[in-house]
Design an enzyme around this catalytic site. Structure first.
Site, PDB file in Angstrom:
ATOM      1  N   ASP A   8       0.862  -1.192   0.000  1.00 13.13           N
ATOM      2  CA  ASP A   8       0.000   0.000   0.000  1.00 13.13           C
ATOM      3  C   ASP A   8       0.894   1.237   0.000  1.00 13.13           C
ATOM      4  O   ASP A   8       2.085   1.162   0.300  1.00 13.13           O
ATOM      5  CB  ASP A   8      -0.901   0.020   1.243  1.00 13.13           C
ATOM      6  N   SER A   9       0.294   2.373  -0.331  1.00 12.90           N
ATOM      7  CA  SER A   9       1.040   3.623  -0.302  1.00 12.90           C
ATOM      8  C   SER A   9       1.512   3.955   1.119  1.00 12.90           C
ATOM      9  O   SER A   9       2.465   4.700   1.293  1.00 12.90           O
ATOM     10  CB  SER A   9       0.172   4.764  -0.819  1.00 12.90           C
ATOM     11  N   TYR A  40      -0.884   8.559  -2.489  1.00 13.04           N
ATOM     12  CA  TYR A  40      -0.879   8.360  -3.940  1.00 13.04           C
ATOM     13  C   TYR A  40      -2.115   8.981  -4.595  1.00 13.04           C
ATOM     14  O   TYR A  40      -2.132   9.212  -5.801  1.00 13.04           O
ATOM     15  CB  TYR A  40      -0.917   6.864  -4.253  1.00 13.04           C
ATOM     16  N   GLY A  41      -3.163   9.173  -3.789  1.00 12.88           N
ATOM     17  CA  GLY A  41      -4.485   9.489  -4.330  1.00 12.88           C
ATOM     18  C   GLY A  41      -4.590  10.728  -5.188  1.00 12.88           C
ATOM     19  O   GLY A  41      -5.504  10.846  -5.994  1.00 12.88           O
ATOM     20  N   CYS A  71      -4.354  -1.463  -2.046  1.00 11.17           N
ATOM     21  CA  CYS A  71      -4.487  -0.025  -2.276  1.00 11.17           C
ATOM     22  C   CYS A  71      -5.400   0.150  -3.486  1.00 11.17           C
ATOM     23  O   CYS A  71      -5.114  -0.392  -4.568  1.00 11.17           O
ATOM     24  CB  CYS A  71      -3.100   0.540  -2.561  1.00 11.17           C
ATOM     25  N   ASN A  72      -6.498   0.868  -3.287  1.00  9.99           N
ATOM     26  CA  ASN A  72      -7.439   1.064  -4.400  1.00  9.99           C
ATOM     27  C   ASN A  72      -6.849   1.929  -5.498  1.00  9.99           C
ATOM     28  O   ASN A  72      -7.090   1.700  -6.679  1.00  9.99           O
ATOM     29  CB  ASN A  72      -8.716   1.709  -3.878  1.00  9.99           C
ATOM     30  N   THR A  73      -6.079   2.929  -5.086  1.00 10.53           N
ATOM     31  CA  THR A  73      -5.507   3.843  -6.075  1.00 10.53           C
ATOM     32  C   THR A  73      -4.558   3.076  -6.999  1.00 10.53           C
ATOM     33  O   THR A  73      -4.601   3.229  -8.228  1.00 10.53           O
ATOM     34  CB  THR A  73      -4.766   4.993  -5.356  1.00 10.53           C
ATOM     35  N   GLU A 156      -2.455   9.402   7.462  1.00 10.91           N
ATOM     36  CA  GLU A 156      -0.979   9.331   7.394  1.00 10.91           C
ATOM     37  C   GLU A 156      -0.329  10.276   8.404  1.00 10.91           C
ATOM     38  O   GLU A 156       0.773  10.022   8.863  1.00 10.91           O
ATOM     39  CB  GLU A 156      -0.501   9.669   5.979  1.00 10.91           C
ATOM     40  N   CYS A 190     -11.082   3.003  -0.181  1.00 11.72           N
ATOM     41  CA  CYS A 190      -9.672   3.330   0.067  1.00 11.72           C
ATOM     42  C   CYS A 190      -9.308   2.579   1.338  1.00 11.72           C
ATOM     43  O   CYS A 190     -10.056   2.643   2.327  1.00 11.72           O
ATOM     44  CB  CYS A 190      -9.470   4.826   0.256  1.00 11.72           C
ATOM     45  N   THR A 191      -8.201   1.862   1.304  1.00 13.94           N
ATOM     46  CA  THR A 191      -7.888   0.993   2.439  1.00 13.94           C
ATOM     47  C   THR A 191      -7.496   1.774   3.689  1.00 13.94           C
ATOM     48  O   THR A 191      -7.429   1.205   4.771  1.00 13.94           O
ATOM     49  CB  THR A 191      -6.781  -0.001   2.055  1.00 13.94           C
ATOM     50  N   HIS A 192      -7.252   3.063   3.542  1.00 10.41           N
ATOM     51  CA  HIS A 192      -6.999   3.885   4.730  1.00 10.41           C
ATOM     52  C   HIS A 192      -8.288   4.164   5.517  1.00 10.41           C
ATOM     53  O   HIS A 192      -8.230   4.464   6.714  1.00 10.41           O
ATOM     54  CB  HIS A 192      -6.412   5.258   4.327  1.00 10.41           C
TER      55      HIS A 192
HETATM   56  N1  DGL Z   1      -4.929   3.317   0.711  1.00 12.14           N
HETATM   57  C1  DGL Z   1      -4.890   3.686  -0.631  1.00 12.14           C
HETATM   58  C2  DGL Z   1      -6.126   3.379  -1.380  1.00 12.14           C
HETATM   59  O1  DGL Z   1      -6.749   2.382  -1.070  1.00 12.14           O
HETATM   60  C3  DGL Z   1      -4.072   4.839  -1.058  1.00 12.14           C
HETATM   61  C4  DGL Z   1      -4.448   6.155  -0.578  1.00 12.14           C
HETATM   62  C5  DGL Z   1      -3.445   7.205  -0.958  1.00 12.14           C
HETATM   63  O2  DGL Z   1      -2.240   6.937  -0.879  1.00 12.14           O
HETATM   64  O3  DGL Z   1      -3.875   8.294  -1.327  1.00 12.14           O
HETATM   65  O4  DGL Z   1      -6.509   4.065  -2.288  1.00 12.14           O
END
Ligand code: DGL
Length: 271
Positions: A8-9, A40-41, A71-73, A156, A190-192
């Site tokens: 993941d990011s 990353y988003g 990570c979805n992104t 983060e 988003c996994t966050h």
């Molecule tokens: N947790 C990530 C996701 O699922 C990345 C979020 C990010 O880095 O912006 O999209």
């Protein structure tokens, strides 16, 4: 032979790892968080692809036969290109899986009205990956995407639960729900975001369900490994979890331990 790589990011992939380990504790895991370059988003397609490919190559070099993009992104912007263009030459015997498809598959179980809200990073929402997948798998469903550019930086930077964080959560939930009164479920795309669950729950009417991906992805991985013994047989089974971060371990470990509900001692990785 090697561990399952989970990428993941930053911290978000831990919400996936935790559920995978709960369901499949027998395997070894290697987690990689690119915290130094998160989020990353808001990054371009090319950048997310470049960073994700670097991470996948790194995890392959550590011996992982299988990498989950938790990570979805990265799943939205890099997975297809990596699967179709890079893997055949890079490592034809290894696999990279994402988190969007398994989540979209479950939309039918999640919603009664067929009106599904999706919160995600600007990158994931702009890619329309969920809209496309859900339309394919569940014709007749309507999807409503809401970008939440502040949510990932909130996690983060360790600002979960502060009044400032709650303001942005409430604002974006209101914007999502203003798109349709029929939305009966919200996918945390988003996994966050499961790390913000409490604030999200408080901002959302009780009759609307909130769906985290962790258990869905874990279930889908178990199913995948049953169907792919050629991959399953190459995974080591020692019940260990190792953690790597591109930032410093002393920054990563305290928050990661909190999220994993177990002590985390990471090592630094240079991609
Ligand atoms: N947790 C990530 C996701 O699922 C990345 C979020 C990010 O880095 O912006 O999209």
């Amino acid at each position: 032979m090697g561990p399952i790589g989970v990428f993941d990011s930053g911290y978000g992939g831990l919400t996936i790892l935790k559920e995978i380990v709960r369901l499949l504790p027998q395997y070894d895991y290697l987690y990689l968080g690119d915290n130094a370059r998160a989020p990353y988003g808001t990054r371009s397609f090319d950048r997310v692809y470049e960073f994700t490919l670097q991470a996948v190559k790194y995890l392959f070099a550590q011996g992982c036969p299988l990498v989950i993009l938790a990570c979805n992104t990265a799943s939205a912007k890099a997975l297809r290109t990596i699967q179709q263009r890079d893997l055949p030459t890079l490592a034809p015997d290894r696999r990279v899986l994402g988190v969007i498809r398994p989540t979209a598959e479950k939309a039918g179980d999640i919603s009664r009205t067929g009106h599904v809200g999706i919160v995600g990073t600007p990158g994931t929402i702009a890619s329309q990956s969920y809209d496309i997948e859900i339309a394919k798998l569940h014709p007749g469903f309507s999807t409503y995407g809401q970008p939440c550019p502040m949510w990932c930086p909130i996690v983060e930077s360790g600002e979960i639960g502060t009044p400032g964080a709650d303001y942005f959560v409430r604002r974006d939930i209101e914007r999502l729900l203003a798109q349709s009164p029929e939305i009966d479920s919200i996918i945390l795309g988003c996994t966050h975001y499961p790390l913000l669950y409490q604030s999200i729950r408080e901002a959302t009417p009780a009759n609307i369900s909130i769906v985290s991906q962790g258990p869905i992805v874990a279930d889908s991985l178990r199913d995948y490994l049953r169907r792919h013994p050629e991959i399953d047989s190459r995974l080591t089974r020692g019940g260990s979890i190792r953690y790597l971060t591109t930032d410093t371990p002393d920054k990563f470990d305290p928050l990661a331990s909190l999220f994993m509900e177990r002590p985390v001692a990471s090592l630094h990785a240079e991609l």
